[in-house]
Write a protein that holds these residues in place. Structure first.
Motif: not given
Length: 263
Positions: A37-39, A186-187, A189-192, A208, A230-231
């Motif tokens: 889940g990190e960007f 991204w927000s 589903d919070r994929k990596t 992040d 965030r957001p």
């Protein structure tokens, strides 16, 4: 290796070319971890190995690296469905419509025709191309083409997204618009995400954490947390003094990394 990590790189070194004397050390002893889940953005001078790291994670790197890398606890391999890779160029197929391009990855993954079209139409609508699904790339602006490429990437719904300067060739206004679109996607589903960019403002606005690499051979100089709430509104951040403080810190680190550049 830590099973809780989405991505883990340990003591990674990558060398290109023939024998040791003639070879080029591109990445030198790099280590980092990314949790689900990190960007995370990678920044650094041209040639420091940012794209090399992405290619390694996808299993596309022809050279045999030293060290270890894991994606969701597994060694990198070509065609890994856990990864969606977005390149700097949109790479749209000119003979396919926007919808035809957006469904392509799902076709490769053998998703049923009705499902892949429905999913692709929904993503095209989310990126602002809902009324352009039947248009061919020649009828789309550069920004619209990148929106289509963004839809093609996110429709795959992979847990890990690798993005190699996807907005690097866009004008400033279009880039800001696409950054907002990316943040919305991204927000949800919070994929990596591992995001390569040369734009420090973009890295601060989206991430992040920002990993700063030195000039070749690429070494990790710093791993900087971006503690902006965030957001986020990409435009509103321009008036936030914390944004500019983080930008200044990254610029200082980048200058330090460029000091050792090999011409």
């Amino acid at each position: 290796m830590d099973a809780a990590c989405a991505i883990e790189v340990r003591d990674l070194s990558v060398r290109f070319g023939g024998g040791a004397a003639a070879s080029v050390l591109a990445v030198d002893n790099a280590s980092f971890t990314i949790v689900p889940g990190e960007f995370v953005s990678l920044v650094g001078p041209s040639g420091c190995g940012k794209t090399t790291i992405l290619n390694l994670l996808t299993g596309l790197l022809a050279e045999t690296p030293e060290g270890e890398a894991r994606v969701l606890g597994k060694a990198p391999r070509p065609g890994n469905p856990d990864i969606a890779y977005m390149l700097a160029r949109d790479s749209l197929m000119p003979w396919r419509t926007a919808l035809g391009n957006a469904v392509y990855g799902l076709e490769v993954r053998n998703v049923a025709k009705a499902e892949r079209k429905a999913r692709a139409r929904a993503l095209l609508a989310r990126v602002g191309l809902g009324t352009f699904s039947d248009k061919y790339p020649k009828a789309l602006s550069h920004g619209m083409r990148q929106r289509c490429a963004l839809a093609r990437t996110f429709v795959l719904d992979s847990p890990v997204f690798l993005m190699d300067e996807p907005f690097g060739a866009l004008d400033a206004q279009t880039k800001l618009q696409l950054e907002d679109v990316l943040m919305d996607l991204w927000s949800a589903d919070r994929k990596t995400v591992v995001f390569v960019t040369h734009d420090l403002a973009e890295a601060v606005a989206l991430s992040d954490r920002v990993i700063v690499m030195s000039a070749r051979p690429g070494r990790i100089l710093a791993d900087v947390p971006i503690d902006l709430p965030r957001p986020r509104s990409i435009r509103a951040l321009q008036n936030d003094p914390r944004f500019h403080t983080l930008y200044g810190r990254l610029w200082g680190l980048l200058e330090q990394g460029m000091a050792g550049h090999v011409h």
